[in-house]
Design an enzyme around this catalytic site. Structure first.
Site, PDB file in Angstrom:
ATOM      1  N   ASP A 197      24.659  37.001  36.310  1.00 51.70           N
ATOM      2  CA  ASP A 197      26.121  36.998  36.328  1.00 51.70           C
ATOM      3  C   ASP A 197      26.642  37.438  34.959  1.00 51.70           C
ATOM      4  OD1 ASP A 197      28.705  36.595  37.202  1.00 51.70           O
ATOM      5  OD2 ASP A 197      28.684  34.429  36.848  1.00 51.70           O
ATOM      6  N   GLU A 198      27.815  38.069  34.941  1.00 48.43           N
ATOM      7  CA  GLU A 198      28.469  38.500  33.692  1.00 48.43           C
ATOM      8  C   GLU A 198      27.520  39.329  32.825  1.00 48.43           C
ATOM      9  OE1 GLU A 198      31.538  38.166  33.424  1.00 48.43           O
ATOM     10  OE2 GLU A 198      32.243  36.281  34.267  1.00 48.43           O
ATOM     11  N   ARG A 238      44.948  39.136  34.101  1.00 47.46           N
ATOM     12  CA  ARG A 238      45.000  37.687  34.344  1.00 47.46           C
ATOM     13  C   ARG A 238      46.169  37.334  35.249  1.00 47.46           C
ATOM     14  NH1 ARG A 238      40.491  37.098  34.238  1.00 47.46           N
ATOM     15  NH2 ARG A 238      40.538  39.370  34.044  1.00 47.46           N
ATOM     16  N   GLN A 258      35.382  44.578  31.105  1.00 47.26           N
ATOM     17  CA  GLN A 258      35.706  43.252  30.561  1.00 47.26           C
ATOM     18  C   GLN A 258      34.687  42.794  29.521  1.00 47.26           C
ATOM     19  OE1 GLN A 258      37.627  40.265  33.284  1.00 47.26           O
ATOM     20  NE2 GLN A 258      36.798  41.570  34.883  1.00 47.26           N
ATOM     21  N   LYS A 308      33.446  38.401  42.604  1.00 45.87           N
ATOM     22  CA  LYS A 308      32.046  38.560  42.189  1.00 45.87           C
ATOM     23  C   LYS A 308      31.235  37.295  42.410  1.00 45.87           C
ATOM     24  CE  LYS A 308      32.473  37.274  37.321  1.00 45.87           C
ATOM     25  NZ  LYS A 308      31.629  36.081  37.441  1.00 45.87           N
ATOM     26  N   THR A 309      31.839  36.125  42.182  1.00 43.81           N
ATOM     27  CA  THR A 309      31.090  34.878  42.368  1.00 43.81           C
ATOM     28  C   THR A 309      30.726  34.689  43.827  1.00 43.81           C
ATOM     29  OG1 THR A 309      32.280  33.902  40.494  1.00 43.81           O
ATOM     30  CG2 THR A 309      31.113  32.391  41.955  1.00 43.81           C
TER      31      THR A 309
END
Length: 755
Positions: free
Chosen positions: A234-235, A611, A265, A47-48
């Site tokens: 973002d997020e 993770r 998330q 995503k970044t």
């Protein structure tokens, strides 16, 4: 404010290097620059890269100048990374871009227009300590019961109102409830008015004032809408209502808003995050395009498939399925163990084995649902000599509530432990403030005795106020009682009694802060830990050795943290202990929040599994000892939701084929007073370790009083508090003095000077 001339729209070349590095959905997200766009970016899907490449693409194709792009995120680290990546991509500096956290960007805007919301441009942003101090002043002035409604609890309620975009005039009866006896709306208004008098704002104000500014001054909003051609977020799943309102207002001008996030998330509702913001994106922005990033570059397919099918049990989600071109990998290892001790032994031994096999400790992590679970893992890692770090918080024995509890036990075991007594003498508050402590200290230094003995002597005099003297006497009597009790009961019962009778347990039960239940769980775990030692002294010696561990060691370390702290991180090998009903999903969270909270718990489980790059171990115990009682445990429902084809079940030898532990019971939750239902704002405690030096103007010899026995009957003396008087009697340094203004008083010889 003036906007730059619209830049020339130049399409990117199909062979542009930055586009060639993207997969098809990523590239589509980068090139879909017109209109509202929601990018559902699963864990590990890049995503970044999409967000920063999209910014660079807008600049390279000259769709906007740098100052016409607004990009917001939640942490300074993420903002720096975004800026650096854009600069590297476009081959130059990224000056002019509005890239930063929500609060940083809002502050920048607010300073430009501060006068429109009743502030000056040089307003101060108060930190949390100052905010709570201000609330405390208001509570006292308004005569609110600060024991029932401490300042931290009232402050937390105000924070939630601001997260929800509610100004004081919008806090109705339903929102106020019984907080501060139903007066929270009134206190909120007084607090806001006081902030303006101080020319100050708190963190919640930064967004809330901006929303107010935009709604009450459409011309200001129009200028920003004209300036920002593109808004990127973002997020987005972590945004609260105030942030959502701020973004909507800014984006309504050109409607070019791109939000990147993952509804699976969203795990921060306790901080005000609203998963509904991302779920209703297409309704808020009609005609919005939704692009799913599902190709994962982190984990094996077995890990992704298991996590995807588990999270599919949530109804409040937009839906996506992660996949990878990487190898299938190992199944998730589900291990049933006897108890918490067996769990810690298995996981830490496995970490040691992996390390010996050449695996890096930096790639290993133990992710727990709650901080109280960390103790047994820390103990085992220390025993094995495996270096570790606690991420996102202090080690178990370094937590404030644990240090306080240990200080009580240290004074029981050794009354002359001055540092321990000083730490807890007024925790919880007993009216033994700085002045009382200074008096005890002064006598202690003068007579070369411990603070405990000094306090014992002081309570027989009039040196301190009657209320403080009474409180100090009760505390010393309690320590005498607990010390005698230590000879007759085991250390677990002793610790529980000390914490209950001292009022320390009640302090946290009445605390309304979000972290209070977790602190109570930590205290319960501390009491449980005492069972492993033959005596209280043995336990305290063990703590001293544990606390002496060198934390500054360089080199590789395994990571120990909560699941919340693990978001955004990745590890080769992930261990997930405590997957049992009531532990995970957390009983308290589900009881308070119902089905919505259960879905967030499941998202937390999803975060934990995803993770991992290579391997996942999930452990559940057949039983756990809670305050000396064995309780039967059922495996977490989340384990049942993992498909059989992607998991491997391993049972500790003899677990289901033999006889259970003696004394095992399936009875309900055992409780020594630290109820998990307690919550509320934090407490204030006296600083430990420091010694204040009291300076007085008269007489100077008070700093070096005469040794005991030198003040004779009939001598005229001076006392700093009571003035001049004549000694009537002297019994072992305890003087009875007839003071000229204060009358007959009992004082210690060390506090007077011959006149």
């Amino acid at each position: 404010m003036t906007a730059n001339t619209d830049p020339l729209d130049v399409p990117a070349q199909p062979t542009a290097p930055y586009l060639q590095r993207l997969n098809d959905p990523q590239r589509e997200a980068v090139e879909s620059v017109d209109g509202p766009l929601l990018v559902l970016a699963g864990a590990g899907t890049g995503k970044t890269r999409v967000l920063t490449t999209r910014i660079g693409h807008i600049l390279v194709t000259r769709r906007a100048w740098p100052n016409q792009i607004l990009a917001v995120t939640f942490t300074n680290k993420a903002a720096r990374e975004m800026r650096d990546r854009v600069a590297a991509m476009i081959g130059g500096a990224s000056e002019g871009l509005w890239i930063g956290t929500f609060h940083a960007i809002a502050t920048r805007m607010l300073r430009r227009h501060a006068e429109l919301v009743g502030l000056q441009s040089n307003f101060t942003i108060l930190d949390q300590d100052d905010q709570i101090r201000l609330v405390k002043q208001i509570i006292e002035a308004e005569e609110i019961d600060d024991k029932r409604w401490p300042a931290r609890a009232v402050h937390a309620a105000i924070e939630r109102f601001k997260d929800r975009g509610l100004t004081p005039d919008k806090v109705g009866v339903a929102e106020a409830g019984d907080i501060a006896d139903g007066r929270i709306g009134e206190l909120y208004k007084i607090y806001q008015d006081r902030l303006k008098v101080l020319n100050a704002a708190d963190f919640g104000d930064l967004l809330l004032h901006c929303v107010t500014l935009f709604l009450e001054h459409p011309d200001v909003l129009a200028d920003y809408q004209q300036q920002f051609h593109y808004v990127l977020v973002d997020e987005y799943q972590d945004s609260n209502v105030a942030q959502y309102l701020w973004l909507r207002l800014l984006a309504q001008g050109r409607n070019n808003i791109c939000c990147v996030g993952d509804d699976d998330q969203s795990i921060y509702s306790w901080r005000g995050a609203e998963v509904g913001n991302i779920l209703r994106f297409d309704k808020d922005f009609p005609g919005a395009k939704v692009i799913r990033l599902e190709q994962n570059y982190r984990s094996t397919q077995q890990i992704l498939s298991a996590a995807s099918q588990m999270i599919a049990h949530n109804s409040g989600r937009l839906g996506k399925t992660l996949w990878t071109e990487a190898e299938s990998g190992e199944p998730l290892h589900i291990r049933a163990v006897w108890d918490g001790e067996s769990e810690a032994r298995f996981i830490c031994d496995e970490i040691e084995t992996l390390q010996r096999g050449g695996a890096s400790l930096d790639g290993m992590a133990i992710l727990v649902r709650a901080s109280f679970q960390m103790r047994e893992f820390e103990e085992r890692l220390i025993t094995l000599g495996v270096p570790y770090r606690v991420v996102g918080g202090p080690r178990f024995y370094e937590r404030a509530e644990i240090r306080d509890a240990i200080a009580y036990l240290r004074v029981v075991a050794q009354p002359n432990d001055d540092l321990a007594l000083e730490r807890i003498i007024n925790t919880p508050k007993r009216g033994l403030g700085t002045a009382t402590l200074q008096t005890i200290h002064r006598h202690s230094r003068a007579q070369n005795i411990s603070l405990y003995e000094s306090a014992r002597q002081i309570i027989e005099t009039d040196e301190i106020k009657p209320q403080a003297r009474s409180s100090l006497r009760k505390l010393l009597e309690a320590f005498d009682r607990w010390r005698a009790m230590s000879q007759a009961v085991d250390q677990m019962e002793l610790a529980g009694t000390v914490l209950d009778e001292s009022g320390y347990t009640d302090m946290w039960q009445n605390n309304k802060a979000p972290d209070a239940p977790g602190r109570l769980e930590n205290l319960k775990e501390l009491v449980s830990a005492l069972r492993e030692f033959e005596s209280l002294e043995g336990f305290l010696e063990h703590i001293s050795l544990v606390m002496d561990r060198d934390d500054g060691a360089a080199g590789e370390m395994a990571s120990l943290m909560t699941l919340h702290a693990a978001k955004g991180l990745e590890f080769d090998h992930v261990f997930l202990p405590g997957w049992e009903e009531e532990v995970f999903p957390n009983r308290r969270s589900v009881d308070d929040g119902g089905s919505a909270a259960l879905e967030e718990e499941r998202r937390l489980a999803y975060v934990g599994i995803t993770r991992a790059k290579q391997r996942v171990w999930i452990c559940h115990a057949s039983s756990r000892r809670v305050y000396g009682q064995w309780l039967s445990c059922a495996p977490s429902r989340f384990i049942d939701e993992l498909p059989d084809e992607f998991v491997e079940h391993v049972v500790e030898p003899g677990l289901y084929g033999g006889i259970g532990e003696p004394g095992m019971t399936s009875s309900g939750d055992q409780n020594w007073g630290a109820s998990q239902q307690g919550r509320g704002p934090g407490y204030q405690r006296m600083r430990s370790g420091g010694r204040s030096t009291e300076r007085v103007s008269r007489p100077s010899s008070l700093q070096e009083p005469a040794p005991s026995g030198l003040v004779a009957v009939g001598i005229r003396v001076f006392h700093q508090k009571f003035g001049y008087g004549t000694v009537q009697s002297n019994e072992g340094g305890k003087l009875e003095i007839d003071f000229e203004k204060a009358g007959m008083k009992k004082v210690m010889e060390s506090f007077v000077e011959t006149a």
